[in-house]
Design an enzyme around this catalytic site. Structure first.
Site, PDB file in Angstrom:
ATOM      1  CB  VAL A 163     159.698  66.911  -3.573  1.00  0.00           C
ATOM      2  CG1 VAL A 163     160.877  67.762  -3.143  1.00  0.00           C
ATOM      3  CG2 VAL A 163     158.668  66.799  -2.444  1.00  0.00           C
ATOM      4  CB  ALA A 164     158.026  63.107  -6.749  1.00  0.00           C
ATOM      5  CD  GLU A 165     153.613  61.151  -4.457  1.00  0.00           C
ATOM      6  OE1 GLU A 165     152.740  61.602  -3.697  1.00  0.00           O
ATOM      7  OE2 GLU A 165     153.368  60.578  -5.534  1.00  0.00           O
ATOM      8  CB  THR A 166     154.228  66.761   0.351  1.00  0.00           C
ATOM      9  OG1 THR A 166     155.179  67.601  -0.321  1.00  0.00           O
ATOM     10  CG2 THR A 166     154.176  67.157   1.824  1.00  0.00           C
TER      11      THR A 166
END
Length: 262
Positions: A44-47
């Site tokens: 995903v875009a950010e963790t």
């Protein structure tokens, strides 16, 4: 080692909207290379990873490619995880981050992110970005990100990126924001990151650190409604302050689970 994993849609009030972020609570920090591997696997875009530190939470953000200096939607997702899933008793959550101390206030299903203000200044557009755009901007500004201003919302909706040219520029933590006055809100935007696994970020809270003071000045108002026009759509309530901005929105839990690392 067994770790908890929460996937949360931020800046939306419905599943499959806003921007998905994964949140991983830790009791102590793992090696940076491992954190990046986890972020790549989550795709995903950010963790976001956090460790409780006294009355604060030490918070870090990783894309599948790099560690970020600031991320809005993953901060909102982390606050939602701490408050709504892990049942943190306080309505104010304090974070320690690469961008300094950040606070999130929780009120009536909304999360209010207190972030630094980054007013963009007039700039010139690199040729590689210009070649990558199918529609040229009317004005160019720069803070951490390039802020490209267009005449109307329709132009923003029809922006297309040629990655052959776009990926030739390295902006570090930054990206390219395209923005215009909105048809049904104060302003709209989209956000693109060169050389990134995920080209278009669905909803970018950190971009609004520049968009809020810019549009507050242009529209002569400090309370604004914003939309990010990705295919998932993000809705943000924005407040302009002297040196800070407040970005608020909702979040919904998509999944709760575990993963294992050796």
């Amino acid at each position: 080692m067994k770790l908890e994993l929460y996937q949360i849609d931020a800046f939306t009030n419905k599943i499959f909207g806003g921007n998905p972020a994964c949140v991983v609570p830790l009791t102590e920090w793992l090696p940076d290379e491992l954190l990046l591997q986890i972020a790549k696997e989550n795709a995903v875009a950010e963790t976001a990873f956090f460790v409780k530190k006294g009355e604060k939470f030490h918070l870090r953000w990783f894309t599948p490619d790099i560690e970020m200096d600031l991320c809005g939607h993953a901060t909102l997702a982390t606050a939602h995880c701490i408050k709504s899933i892990l049942n943190y008793p306080n309505s104010t959550i304090f974070f320690e981050t690469l961008s300094g101390d950040l606070t999130v206030e929780v009120e009536n299903d909304y999360y209010f992110l207190d972030f630094p203000s980054r007013m963009p200044i007039a700039s010139e557009l690199p040729e590689t970005i210009s070649k990558a755009l199918n529609i040229q901007p009317k004005e160019i500004y720069k803070s951490r990100d390039y802020v490209l201003v267009y005449d109307n919302q329709e132009a923003i909706e029809h922006i297309q990126i040629n990655r052959h040219f776009f990926d030739q520029i390295n902006l570090g933590h930054g990206g390219v924001i395209v923005t215009a006055k909105g048809n049904t809100c104060d302003f709209v935007s989209r956000f693109f990151t060169p050389q990134a696994t995920i080209l278009e970020d669905p909803v970018t809270g950190s971009a609004h650190c520049s968009l809020i003071p810019f549009w507050a000045t242009r529209l002569q108002k400090n309370e604004l409604k914003a939309m990010q026009l990705s295919n998932r759509i993000g809705k943000l309530n924005c407040t302009n302050k002297e040196n800070r901005v407040v970005i608020s929105g909702q979040a919904r839990t998509y999944s709760v689970g575990h993963f294992w690392i050796d």
